[in-house]
Design a protein around this motif. Structure first.
Motif, mmCIF file in Angstrom:
data_model
loop_
_atom_site.group_PDB
_atom_site.id
_atom_site.type_symbol
_atom_site.label_atom_id
_atom_site.label_comp_id
_atom_site.label_asym_id
_atom_site.label_seq_id
_atom_site.Cartn_x
_atom_site.Cartn_y
_atom_site.Cartn_z
ATOM 1 N N ASP A 180 -6.792 7.879 -2.994
ATOM 2 C CA ASP A 180 -5.781 6.916 -3.441
ATOM 3 C C ASP A 180 -5.593 5.805 -2.416
ATOM 4 O O ASP A 180 -5.436 4.637 -2.762
ATOM 5 C CB ASP A 180 -4.435 7.610 -3.664
ATOM 6 C CG ASP A 180 -4.458 8.570 -4.842
ATOM 7 O OD1 ASP A 180 -5.376 8.462 -5.679
ATOM 8 O OD2 ASP A 180 -3.560 9.424 -4.927
ATOM 9 N N TYR A 181 -5.616 6.171 -1.132
ATOM 10 C CA TYR A 181 -5.476 5.191 -0.052
ATOM 11 C C TYR A 181 -6.643 4.210 -0.082
ATOM 12 O O TYR A 181 -6.456 2.996 -0.003
ATOM 13 C CB TYR A 181 -5.392 5.910 1.298
ATOM 14 C CG TYR A 181 -5.516 4.992 2.478
ATOM 15 C CD1 TYR A 181 -4.447 4.193 2.873
ATOM 16 C CD2 TYR A 181 -6.705 4.910 3.199
ATOM 17 C CE1 TYR A 181 -4.568 3.343 3.953
ATOM 18 C CE2 TYR A 181 -6.823 4.069 4.276
ATOM 19 C CZ TYR A 181 -5.755 3.283 4.655
ATOM 20 O OH TYR A 181 -5.879 2.439 5.712
ATOM 21 N N GLU A 182 -7.853 4.739 -0.201
ATOM 22 C CA GLU A 182 -9.043 3.886 -0.245
ATOM 23 C C GLU A 182 -8.966 2.923 -1.434
ATOM 24 O O GLU A 182 -9.288 1.745 -1.300
ATOM 25 C CB GLU A 182 -10.318 4.732 -0.330
ATOM 26 C CG GLU A 182 -10.578 5.589 0.886
ATOM 27 C CD GLU A 182 -10.880 4.791 2.138
ATOM 28 O OE1 GLU A 182 -11.408 3.671 2.036
ATOM 29 O OE2 GLU A 182 -10.572 5.296 3.228
ATOM 30 N N ALA A 183 -8.533 3.414 -2.572
ATOM 31 C CA ALA A 183 -8.408 2.564 -3.765
ATOM 32 C C ALA A 183 -7.357 1.486 -3.557
ATOM 33 O O ALA A 183 -7.551 0.333 -3.957
ATOM 34 C CB ALA A 183 -8.063 3.422 -4.981
ATOM 35 N N ALA A 184 -6.247 1.844 -2.908
ATOM 36 C CA ALA A 184 -5.176 0.870 -2.670
ATOM 37 C C ALA A 184 -5.631 -0.235 -1.726
ATOM 38 O O ALA A 184 -5.123 -1.357 -1.796
ATOM 39 C CB ALA A 184 -3.940 1.574 -2.110
ATOM 40 N N GLU A 191 -8.814 -1.377 -1.500
ATOM 41 C CA GLU A 191 -10.052 -2.008 -1.968
ATOM 42 C C GLU A 191 -9.926 -3.531 -2.063
ATOM 43 O O GLU A 191 -10.815 -4.261 -1.627
ATOM 44 C CB GLU A 191 -10.467 -1.429 -3.316
ATOM 45 C CG GLU A 191 -11.712 -2.057 -3.915
ATOM 46 C CD GLU A 191 -12.917 -2.013 -2.988
ATOM 47 O OE1 GLU A 191 -13.698 -2.983 -2.993
ATOM 48 O OE2 GLU A 191 -13.080 -1.023 -2.251
ATOM 49 N N ALA A 192 -8.821 -4.029 -2.612
ATOM 50 C CA ALA A 192 -8.661 -5.487 -2.762
ATOM 51 C C ALA A 192 -8.642 -6.171 -1.402
ATOM 52 O O ALA A 192 -9.280 -7.224 -1.221
ATOM 53 C CB ALA A 192 -7.384 -5.802 -3.539
ATOM 54 N N SER A 193 -7.937 -5.596 -0.439
ATOM 55 C CA SER A 193 -7.886 -6.238 0.879
ATOM 56 C C SER A 193 -9.268 -6.240 1.524
ATOM 57 O O SER A 193 -9.667 -7.231 2.143
ATOM 58 C CB SER A 193 -6.855 -5.568 1.787
ATOM 59 O OG SER A 193 -7.171 -4.223 2.013
ATOM 60 N N ARG A 194 -10.020 -5.158 1.390
ATOM 61 C CA ARG A 194 -11.377 -5.119 1.958
ATOM 62 C C ARG A 194 -12.242 -6.235 1.357
ATOM 63 O O ARG A 194 -12.972 -6.915 2.068
ATOM 64 C CB ARG A 194 -12.029 -3.772 1.696
ATOM 65 C CG ARG A 194 -11.604 -2.735 2.673
ATOM 66 C CD ARG A 194 -12.554 -1.538 2.662
ATOM 67 N NE ARG A 194 -11.883 -0.475 3.354
ATOM 68 C CZ ARG A 194 -11.084 0.412 2.781
ATOM 69 N NH1 ARG A 194 -10.876 0.376 1.489
ATOM 70 N NH2 ARG A 194 -10.494 1.336 3.497
ATOM 71 N N ARG A 195 -12.146 -6.391 0.055
ATOM 72 C CA ARG A 195 -12.935 -7.409 -0.642
ATOM 73 C C ARG A 195 -12.594 -8.805 -0.125
ATOM 74 O O ARG A 195 -13.474 -9.600 0.194
ATOM 75 C CB ARG A 195 -12.680 -7.290 -2.150
ATOM 76 C CG ARG A 195 -13.632 -8.053 -3.015
ATOM 77 C CD ARG A 195 -13.453 -7.737 -4.494
ATOM 78 N NE ARG A 195 -12.117 -8.038 -4.992
ATOM 79 C CZ ARG A 195 -11.198 -7.113 -5.328
ATOM 80 N NH1 ARG A 195 -11.466 -5.834 -5.221
ATOM 81 N NH2 ARG A 195 -10.021 -7.468 -5.773
ATOM 82 N N HIS A 196 -11.305 -9.085 0.007
ATOM 83 C CA HIS A 196 -10.870 -10.416 0.470
ATOM 84 C C HIS A 196 -11.195 -10.622 1.948
ATOM 85 O O HIS A 196 -11.554 -11.731 2.353
ATOM 86 C CB HIS A 196 -9.381 -10.604 0.209
ATOM 87 C CG HIS A 196 -9.048 -10.666 -1.252
ATOM 88 N ND1 HIS A 196 -9.460 -11.688 -2.074
ATOM 89 C CD2 HIS A 196 -8.363 -9.813 -2.042
ATOM 90 C CE1 HIS A 196 -9.041 -11.465 -3.306
ATOM 91 N NE2 HIS A 196 -8.376 -10.326 -3.314
ATOM 92 N N VAL A 219 0.851 -1.193 0.000
ATOM 93 C CA VAL A 219 0.000 0.000 0.000
ATOM 94 C C VAL A 219 0.886 1.242 0.000
ATOM 95 O O VAL A 219 0.667 2.179 -0.779
ATOM 96 C CB VAL A 219 -0.969 0.001 1.208
ATOM 97 C CG1 VAL A 219 -1.650 1.359 1.365
ATOM 98 C CG2 VAL A 219 -2.019 -1.100 1.050
ATOM 99 N N ALA A 220 1.902 1.250 0.866
ATOM 100 C CA ALA A 220 2.814 2.396 0.938
ATOM 101 C C ALA A 220 3.500 2.620 -0.412
ATOM 102 O O ALA A 220 3.589 3.760 -0.887
ATOM 103 C CB ALA A 220 3.849 2.187 2.046
ATOM 104 N N ASP A 221 3.982 1.548 -1.028
ATOM 105 C CA ASP A 221 4.637 1.668 -2.342
ATOM 106 C C ASP A 221 3.688 2.264 -3.376
ATOM 107 O O ASP A 221 4.064 3.130 -4.161
ATOM 108 C CB ASP A 221 5.123 0.299 -2.838
ATOM 109 C CG ASP A 221 6.362 -0.198 -2.118
ATOM 110 O OD1 ASP A 221 7.004 0.597 -1.395
ATOM 111 O OD2 ASP A 221 6.679 -1.390 -2.276
#
Length: 149
Positions: free
Chosen positions: A100-104, A106-111, A25-27
């Motif tokens: 941008d943070y929320e978008a980064a 998104e995948a973890s939230r879904r999983h 996420v930081a990257d």
């Protein structure tokens, strides 16, 4: 070298996954992993004094100043001087700045939502208690390390 118990290995795998995700996420955001931690802290607690951020993250004040500089430059936060005492500085998230943070994330939230489906409502308090206790244990251990213990 000590041999790890199987349950210890599961927990270590969990830690590796969380650390690598935070770094990814930081990257993606062009930040340092500790910057992401500060962003999460501000998102959860609202505006914080610079000293509180230092204390919560266990950082020296100079490191916290650089962290805030990076977040400010990236458009995530702003410094707000106290109205009564101009020497006090509070850091707050910029509204809409976390896109941008929320978008980064998104995948973890879904999983993680899929993981949550494996647990019943009666198990949630136990899981939250465990996360709170593990978090506090790591905060205490971090403080011990930084204090030279």
């Amino acid at each position: 070298m000590a041999h790890n118990r199987p349950d210890d290995a599961v927990f270590r795998e969990f830690l590796i996954a969380v650390l690598l995700h935070n770094e990814a996420v930081a990257d993606r955001l062009g930040l340092q992993p500790v910057d992401v931690a500060a962003t999460i802290l501000l998102e959860m607690r609202g505006p914080l004094a610079v000293g509180t951020i230092s204390e919560e993250l266990g950082l020296p004040s100079a490191s916290t100043t650089r962290l805030i500089d990076r977040l400010e430059k990236a458009g995530y936060v702003r410094r707000v001087r106290g109205e009564r005492d101009r020497r006090t500085v509070t850091v707050e998230l910029i509204e809409g700045g976390l896109g941008d943070y929320e978008a980064a994330c998104e995948a973890s939230r879904r999983h993680l939502e899929k993981v949550g489906m494996h647990y019943g409502p009666e198990q949630v308090p136990l899981l939250l208690d465990m996360f709170a206790r593990v978090g506090q244990a790591y905060r205490t251990a971090t403080k011990d390390l930084r204090d030279g213990h």
